[in-house]
Design an enzyme around this catalytic site. Sequence first.
Site, short mmCIF file in Angstrom:
data_model
loop_
_atom_site.label_atom_id
_atom_site.label_comp_id
_atom_site.label_asym_id
_atom_site.label_seq_id
_atom_site.Cartn_x
_atom_site.Cartn_y
_atom_site.Cartn_z
N CYS A 82 0.86 -1.13 0.05
CA CYS A 82 -0.12 -0.17 0.05
C CYS A 82 0.76 1.28 0.12
O CYS A 82 1.56 1.26 -0.91
CB CYS A 82 -1.03 0.22 1.19
SG CYS A 82 -2.33 1.10 0.92
N HIS A 197 -4.07 -4.64 -0.67
CA HIS A 197 -3.50 -5.31 0.67
C HIS A 197 -3.55 -6.91 0.33
O HIS A 197 -4.33 -7.62 0.50
CB HIS A 197 -4.36 -4.87 1.71
CG HIS A 197 -4.42 -3.31 2.23
ND1 HIS A 197 -3.38 -2.91 3.08
CD2 HIS A 197 -4.81 -2.35 1.63
CE1 HIS A 197 -3.50 -1.60 3.39
NE2 HIS A 197 -4.29 -1.57 2.46
N GLU A 199 -2.87 -9.10 2.76
CA GLU A 199 -3.03 -9.53 4.05
C GLU A 199 -4.57 -9.42 4.27
O GLU A 199 -5.27 -10.12 5.17
CB GLU A 199 -2.56 -8.57 5.35
CG GLU A 199 -2.97 -7.24 5.41
CD GLU A 199 -2.64 -6.29 4.70
OE1 GLU A 199 -2.80 -4.82 5.00
OE2 GLU A 199 -1.73 -6.48 3.73
#
Length: 215
Positions: A82, A197, A199
Amino acid sequence: MATKITLLDYGMCNMLNVARALEHAGADVHVTEDPKDAVAAERLVVPGVGAFSECMRAVNCLGHGEAIHQFVKSGRPMLGICVGMQILFEASEEFGETPGLGILPGRVRMIPNTNTDGVSQRVPHIGWNHLIEPQAGRSWEKTLLEPFGTQGPAVYFVHSFAAQPANDDDRLADCDYGGHRISAMVKRDNVTATQFHPERSGAVGLRMLQEFLSR
């Protein structure tokens, strides 16, 4: 034996989410605020959320800018996430001009607030979007995207600004937002970075992190 990952903490990311995802992918995660740990890392992850200027202020205040430069020169693998991708570029136009690390040539600019037909579109760009190859013939072989072949997976974005690489060869993947090609992933030598992202991108994101651990 688990792959050792150094996760750089400069106060501008939800470190717990990133650390958990890396651990789930099989990493032995070491979270640090110490630039010396970053320079000595086997593999380095630089996350980031929020305003570019605030991230750069924190990075410079803690001495991480020079540490990231030294790590990149080492040739060991680094992943930016990011705003951790955006700060690799020369500058951002968010809230005025803010210099970045200049590791990659290019600038960070606001996502267009109209689509290519001139109709208003929401900014920030939030949600799932598919990755696409940035140019005809670009191969994802030997990158974090190799497992997905030519079928661009869907990943999760939250951003209002995006990098515009000066060199097309640095663009690994884009996404389409209102007809505009937005840089979603970059790669140069030992540096890979994602605007999205991983994650927060479910099984696809975890697979990408596993690829980072193994390359």
